[in-house]
Each structure stands twice: as structure tokens, then as C-alpha cells.
Motif scaffolding. Structure first.
Motif, short mmCIF file in Angstrom:
data_model
loop_
_atom_site.label_atom_id
_atom_site.label_comp_id
_atom_site.label_asym_id
_atom_site.label_seq_id
_atom_site.Cartn_x
_atom_site.Cartn_y
_atom_site.Cartn_z
N TRP A 213 0.85 -1.18 0.00
CA TRP A 213 0.00 0.00 0.00
C TRP A 213 0.89 1.24 0.00
O TRP A 213 1.97 1.25 0.59
CB TRP A 213 -0.88 0.06 1.24
N LEU A 214 0.41 2.28 -0.67
CA LEU A 214 1.00 3.61 -0.55
C LEU A 214 -0.11 4.57 -0.14
O LEU A 214 -1.11 4.72 -0.83
CB LEU A 214 1.62 4.06 -1.88
N THR A 215 0.06 5.17 1.01
CA THR A 215 -0.94 6.10 1.53
C THR A 215 -0.35 7.50 1.62
O THR A 215 0.87 7.69 1.62
CB THR A 215 -1.44 5.67 2.92
N CYS A 216 -1.24 8.47 1.69
CA CYS A 216 -0.83 9.88 1.72
C CYS A 216 -1.64 10.62 2.77
O CYS A 216 -2.86 10.41 2.89
CB CYS A 216 -1.05 10.51 0.34
N HIS B 255 -2.78 0.33 -4.11
CA HIS B 255 -2.80 -0.96 -3.43
C HIS B 255 -2.52 -2.05 -4.44
O HIS B 255 -3.23 -2.19 -5.44
CB HIS B 255 -4.16 -1.22 -2.74
N LEU B 256 -1.48 -2.85 -4.18
CA LEU B 256 -1.13 -3.98 -5.02
C LEU B 256 -1.42 -5.26 -4.24
O LEU B 256 -0.83 -5.50 -3.18
CB LEU B 256 0.36 -3.93 -5.41
N ASN C 218 3.13 19.93 5.13
CA ASN C 218 3.86 18.74 4.66
C ASN C 218 2.90 17.81 3.94
O ASN C 218 1.68 17.87 4.14
CB ASN C 218 4.50 17.98 5.82
N VAL C 219 3.48 16.96 3.12
CA VAL C 219 2.74 15.84 2.52
C VAL C 219 3.49 14.56 2.92
O VAL C 219 4.63 14.36 2.51
CB VAL C 219 2.65 15.96 1.00
N ASN C 220 2.83 13.74 3.73
CA ASN C 220 3.46 12.54 4.26
C ASN C 220 2.96 11.31 3.50
O ASN C 220 1.76 11.03 3.47
CB ASN C 220 3.15 12.38 5.75
N PHE C 221 3.89 10.59 2.90
CA PHE C 221 3.58 9.33 2.25
C PHE C 221 4.06 8.18 3.14
O PHE C 221 5.06 8.29 3.84
CB PHE C 221 4.26 9.24 0.88
N THR C 222 3.35 7.06 3.09
CA THR C 222 3.71 5.89 3.89
C THR C 222 3.57 4.63 3.04
O THR C 222 2.51 4.37 2.46
CB THR C 222 2.81 5.76 5.13
N TRP C 223 4.67 3.88 2.98
CA TRP C 223 4.62 2.55 2.37
C TRP C 223 4.21 1.54 3.44
O TRP C 223 4.75 1.54 4.54
CB TRP C 223 5.99 2.15 1.82
N LYS C 224 3.26 0.68 3.11
CA LYS C 224 2.82 -0.34 4.06
C LYS C 224 2.82 -1.71 3.38
O LYS C 224 2.32 -1.85 2.27
CB LYS C 224 1.41 -0.04 4.58
N THR C 225 3.39 -2.68 4.06
CA THR C 225 3.40 -4.06 3.58
C THR C 225 3.18 -4.98 4.78
O THR C 225 3.28 -4.56 5.93
CB THR C 225 4.73 -4.43 2.91
N TYR C 226 2.91 -6.23 4.49
CA TYR C 226 2.89 -7.23 5.55
C TYR C 226 4.32 -7.45 6.04
O TYR C 226 5.26 -7.49 5.25
CB TYR C 226 2.30 -8.55 5.06
N ASN C 227 4.44 -7.61 7.35
CA ASN C 227 5.74 -7.89 7.95
C ASN C 227 6.19 -9.29 7.53
O ASN C 227 5.46 -10.26 7.74
CB ASN C 227 5.63 -7.80 9.47
N PRO D 220 -4.36 -0.42 -10.07
CA PRO D 220 -3.92 -0.49 -8.67
C PRO D 220 -4.45 0.64 -7.79
O PRO D 220 -4.37 0.55 -6.56
CB PRO D 220 -2.39 -0.41 -8.78
N THR D 221 -4.98 1.70 -8.39
CA THR D 221 -5.53 2.81 -7.60
C THR D 221 -6.99 2.60 -7.27
O THR D 221 -7.61 3.44 -6.61
CB THR D 221 -5.37 4.14 -8.35
N TYR D 222 -7.57 1.49 -7.71
CA TYR D 222 -9.00 1.24 -7.51
C TYR D 222 -9.29 0.90 -6.06
O TYR D 222 -8.54 0.17 -5.40
CB TYR D 222 -9.45 0.09 -8.42
#
Length: 453
Positions: free
Chosen positions: A72-75, A133-134, A160-169, A306-308
Motif C-alpha cells: 500500500w502507498l498512503t498519503c 494498493h497492489l 507537509n505531505v506525508n507518504f507511507t509505504w505499508k506491507t505485511y511484515n 492499482p488505484t482502484y
């Protein structure tokens, strides 16, 4: 002759022990979830005010493996706004995604620019927006180019604009593999033991609970998904879709089990397909169809875009949500009606009231815990809860070792009286020490008839 259940031979002390063992086993899964690694791994990237002039933002993920499962990439946009202010506005986001191979070569995914309009909801701070989201990972690294249209036209200046990469650990993924593997083995063993205990009884003599357990235990094996490791060996959406399908089938079968048992325990003899099974299959089938349709629709659209997001981009999502809630409400009301009617009609019948009380008590405990789990980040606890719930039911519904011999004696009153000694007739036998009050009454009735003879 109906196949007896271990439930009939349990005393109050044994019932307490069954619940204690259930809570201990479930508590162990909760402890593993708490002590184990976190589910989601996050990496934050911040774009400062000076970088806002650069369009677009180029963001690179960390190196990934199949153990990361999804991406995931969130903003989150930070505005210089007063604390009491709040507003909503639409923001148009443009996204381009480039996948990086292990050898360092890269290529654009679908070779197109995705345009999405997202609602920016700002109260004391702006809500997080999911950009990408992939559902499965085919590259070892991803580069996402994100652009915003009219971002500087907001009513408050941007900090600011904060982006966050999220994946399963990856550590959690390894724990999940072993966790599911253990439950697959345990479920297979419980299924074999349950089938072995009923081998001496004809299927026509099985109780409705025993028949349903012979269906639910194999479905529980699929719910634990013995094919889950394929998700880490094959770069495809199919293993994930298969896992979702297995889960939906098992959960709907469990809903159908509750309806059939609470109704079937009142209906002795032949249960007609049209009047007994069809209404239940129709209600639960609608729930299953809604879940599967929504899952397939989301997966297919995410593969192309992937943006759906189905919650945002599906115009009919609210209609599907209302439909699901209406059918779920009908199911709950129907189930409550069957429970109340069964308890009112069968509360004084021998053994049947015990079956109702035990199933109702254990199911109520499981439902309460399930609701609590929904508000906790204990992902693995729900798997443990349903597995131990089915194991407990399989234990109490399976016949005991001497069940066939005891059932033959009970079905032959003459043979039963021949084994009663004079002391048993005068002073009472150990059978009267049984925990079931209904069993004592029946036994006393037989002894009164024998004394009168």
C-alpha cells in the motif's frame, strides 16, 4: 437407534473443564498474536514545503519479497489550519507505477497514467488517503510517481505531505504459515478421529449435529487453507482468491449450521427440502453471493487499476452494502426466532435441552469474542477461535468409546433389568448418580415399573 453423544455423559465438572480448556487454547493463540511480530510494516516518506513545487513526487519502495504479500502507498496532507476548523474537498491524483526487476531493469505497469478523485476530509487533521494498493507483488521494488492537481488551491496553506509505504511484515508472514500449518494438521486429525468414532453407526442414525460436523470439519480444513504457501511461491492473484473463497464458504456453512440445528432439533423424522432447507439456503446463499461478488469485483478491478478502491470507486457499493445489511438482519431475526421457539418447546425434553443449552452457551461466547476481536489488531486470534470452537463441538458430539455397547443396553430394557442387582433395586445404582436430571427421571421410571412387576 440414534448415535449417542459424549455430551450426555458429561457432568457439570466436565462441562466446566471443557470451557476452561477452550479458553486456555484460545488464550494461547491470543498470546502468540500479542508476543509475535506486528502484522503491518510501515516506512514513512515526507515531502516538505519546498519540494511541493516539484511535480510529480517520485517515491521508491524498499526491496520487497513475496513474504511482504501486498503493498500500500498512503498519503496524508498536513495543513496549517486552526484546530476547530473542518472541511471536505475533492483532490485529483495522478499515478504512474514502475516495477523494478531483480537485475535492476524497470518497466511501467500497464504503461498508463491512472487518474483518481479522492475526498480530502480534514477535521483537526486530514484523513489518510490510499493512493495505491497492489494485491500481490511481481517485482522486487516499485517506483510510484504521484501528482496532485490544484493542491495549492486549498483554503489553508500546506505544511507537509506525508507518504507511507505499508506491507505485511515478513516475520508475520512466516508465523502465519506455521500457524495455518499447525491448524491444518490439527483439523485433519480431529476430522479423522471424529469419523472414526462414528464408524460403527449407520449414517441414518447420526444426529443432526453429527451430520453437520462431518461437513464443517472438512470445510474447516479448507478454511485453514492447505494451499496458503502457494502465495509465496507463485506470483499470481489466484492463491489469494482461493483463500478468500474457502473462508467465505466455511463461514456461510457455519451460519447454515446454526439455522439447521436450531430448527432440525425440533423437527423429528424426514426434513423436506422445500420447506426445511430451501429458505435457509436462500438466505445464507444471498450473503455468500454478496461477499463473493464484492471480492471478485475488487480483485478484477485492482488487477487492471492499482488505484482502484471498491469503497470509493464503486457507484453501487452503497446499494450492495444496504442489501447485505438487510439480508443479515433477516438472518439474525430468523435465527433468534428458531432459538426462542426451540428453547420454549424443548426445555423439558430429556437430553434435547442439554444439547440446546451447550450449543447456545458456546456459540454465544464465540460471537462475543469475535465482536471483540474486530476492534483489536489480533489477526491470528480469529483463526484460533473458530478452530477451537469446531474442535470443542466435535468432542462433545462424538460418541464415547463404550457408546455402542451402552446404546444397545438402553434400547433393550429386558437386558438392562437383568443386569440390575437386588441392591441396585433397593438402594439405587450408580446410574442414578449421573449428572443429567432427565436421565435420573427416566431411570427411576424404569425401576418403578420393574418393582411393580
Amino acid at each position: 437407534m440414534l448415535a449417542p453423544m459424549r455430551l450426555y455423559t458429561l457432568s457439570k465438572r466436565h462441562f466446566v473443564l471443557v470451557f476452561v480448556v477452550f479458553f486456555i487454547c484460545f488464550g494461547l493463540t491470543v498470546f502468540i498474536g500479542i508476543a509475535g511480530p506486528s502484522v503491518i510494516e510501515s516506512t514513512a516518506v515526507t515531502a516538505t514545503l519546498s519540494n511541493l513545487k516539484i511535480r510529480p513526487f517520485k517515491l521508491n519502495s524498499k526491496p520487497l519479497s513475496t513474504y511482504n504479500q501486498q503493498l500500500w502507498l498512503t498519503c496524508m496532507i498536513q495543513l496549517d489550519q486552526p484546530d476547530e476548523s473542518s472541511f471536505k474537498t475533492n483532490v485529483t491524483i495522478t499515478v504512474k507505477i514502475r516495477g523494478v526487476e531483480e537485475n535492476g531493469s524497470s518497466s511501467f505497469i500497464k504503461k498508463q497514467v491512472y487518474n483518481r478523485t479522492r475526498m480530502l476530509n480534514c477535521a483537526q487533521k486530514c484523513a489518510e488517503i490510499i493512493v495505491v494498493h497492489l494485491g500481490y507483488l511481481t517485482y522486487t521494488q516499485y517506483e510510484v510517481i504521484v501528482g496532485f492537481e490544484d493542491l495549492n488551491k486549498l483554503m489553508y496553506p500546506i505544511k507537509n505531505v506525508n507518504f507511507t509505504w505499508k506491507t505485511y511484515n515478513p516475520s508475520f508472514s512466516q508465523v502465519e504459515i506455521w500457524f495455518r500449518f499447525v491448524f491444518v494438521v490439527l483439523t485433519f486429525m480431529v476430522t479423522c478421529l471424529f469419523a472414526h468414532s462414528l464408524r460403527k453407526f449407520s449414517m441414518r442414525d447420526w444426529g443432526i449435529e453429527q451430520k453437520w460436523m462431518s461437513i464443517l470439519l472438512p470445510l474447516l480444513l479448507l478454511y485453514n487453507d492447505p494451499f496458503f504457501p502457494l502465495s509465496f511461491l507463485v506470483n499470481s492473484w489466484f492463491p489469494g482468491m482461493l483463500d478468500d473463497l474457502f473462508q467465505s464458504v466455511f463461514l456461510c456453512a457455519l451460519l447454515l449450521f446454526w439455522l439447521c440445528v436450531y430448527h432440525g432439533i425440533r423437527v423429528q423424522g424426514e426434513r423436506k427440502c422445500l420447506t426445511f432447507y430451501f429458505p435457509k439456503f436462500f438466505i445464507v446463499g444471498l450473503l455468500w453471493l454478496a461477499c463473493v461478488t464484492l471480492g471478485i469485483w475488487q480483485t478484477v478491478n485492482e488487477l487492471h487499476d492499482p488505484t482502484y478502491q471498491f469503497r470509493v470507486d464503486t457507484g453501487n457499493f452503497q446499494g450492495m452494502k444496504i442489501f447485505f445489511l438487510v439480508v443479515a438482519t433477516v438472518y439474525i431475526l430468523y435465527l433468534l426466532f428458531l432459538i426462542v421457539r426451540a428453547c420454549s418447546e424443548l426445555r423439558n425434553m430429556p437430553y434435547v435441552d442439554l444439547r440446546l443449552k451447550f450449543l447456545t452457551a458456546l456459540t454465544f461466547v464465540v460471537l462475543v469474542i469475535s465482536i471483540v476481536i474486530l476492534y483489536l489488531p489480533e489477526f491470528l486470534s480469529f483463526y484460533g477461535l473458530l478452530n477451537f470452537y469446531l474442535y470443542t463441538l466435535a468432542f462433545v458430539y462424538s460418541p464415547s468409546k463404550n457408546a455402542l455397547y451402552e446404546s444397545q443396553l438402553k434400547d433393550n430394557p429386558a437386558f438392562s433389568m437383568l443386569n440390575d442387582s437386588d441392591d441396585d433395586v433397593i438402594y439405587g445404582s450408580d446410574y442414578e448418580e449421573m449428572p443429567l436430571q432427565n436421565g435420573q427421571a427416566i431411570r427411576a421410571k424404569y425401576k418403578e415399573e420393574s418393582d411393580s412387576d
